[in-house]
Design a protein around this motif. Sequence first.
Motif, PDB file in Angstrom:
ATOM      1  N   ALA A 118      24.480   8.213  -0.923  1.00 29.30           N
ATOM      2  CA  ALA A 118      25.420   8.372  -2.026  1.00 29.30           C
ATOM      3  C   ALA A 118      25.691   9.843  -2.322  1.00 29.30           C
ATOM      4  N   GLU A 174      28.426  11.561  -0.149  1.00 29.03           N
ATOM      5  CA  GLU A 174      29.827  11.190  -0.345  1.00 29.03           C
ATOM      6  C   GLU A 174      30.523  12.170  -1.279  1.00 29.03           C
ATOM      7  N   ARG A 181      28.773  10.946  -9.444  1.00 29.21           N
ATOM      8  CA  ARG A 181      28.756   9.487  -9.604  1.00 29.21           C
ATOM      9  C   ARG A 181      27.346   8.951  -9.810  1.00 29.21           C
ATOM     10  N   GLY A 220      29.566  12.504  -4.912  1.00 30.94           N
ATOM     11  CA  GLY A 220      28.327  11.732  -4.942  1.00 30.94           C
ATOM     12  C   GLY A 220      27.385  12.112  -6.067  1.00 30.94           C
TER      13      GLY A 220
END
Length: 198
Positions: A97, A100, A106, A103
């Motif tokens: 994650a 990304e 998030r 990332g």
Amino acid sequence: MFSPIICRDESESIKIIVEYIFYKLSITLPTISKKLVGIDSRLEVLNGYIGEETGEAIFIGICGMGGIGKTTVARVVYDRIRWQFEGSCFLANVREAFAEKDGPRRLQEQLLSEILMERASVWDSYRGIEMIKRRLQRKKILVVLDDVDDHKQLESLAAESKWFGPGSRIIITSRDKHVLTRNGVARIYEAEKLNDDD
């Protein structure tokens, strides 16, 4: 003064209530089977760290090679004890994650949203760090950061014990013990393969 739920439209209020009830129900439902071979012997060391009496948040590491069961052990511990905390969050696959786009931001949003049980908006990862410090430093929380492979991931999500309230437990799984020790994690369980009896 009006209740914040009254000021919203009806559909949004219903959605918030449903999310809250779902969260409360999910706390009581285990996500992993209780019939895991050899799990109890692997939890003994971790239970000692988790139950350790101390006035501050404790970081606990679980390390070992890929596929040995670090995530499974962390998930079982999480399911068994999360009801003892004011809030909890299991961040799976942090390594993937984090790589990304957006990332880190998030992951910070997910961490805050799950613990506070409200939607959190993080504009950038630096602001996210400040929000985590400010909003969680008085809460007794349980966080699992699964599959961490770089200290930068910990710097964005859980760099220091003073970010979290007394009694908090931060469990970090990693293949790399150096990542854990570099961040000051002193309580580390080295996951082992199943023994002959198991």
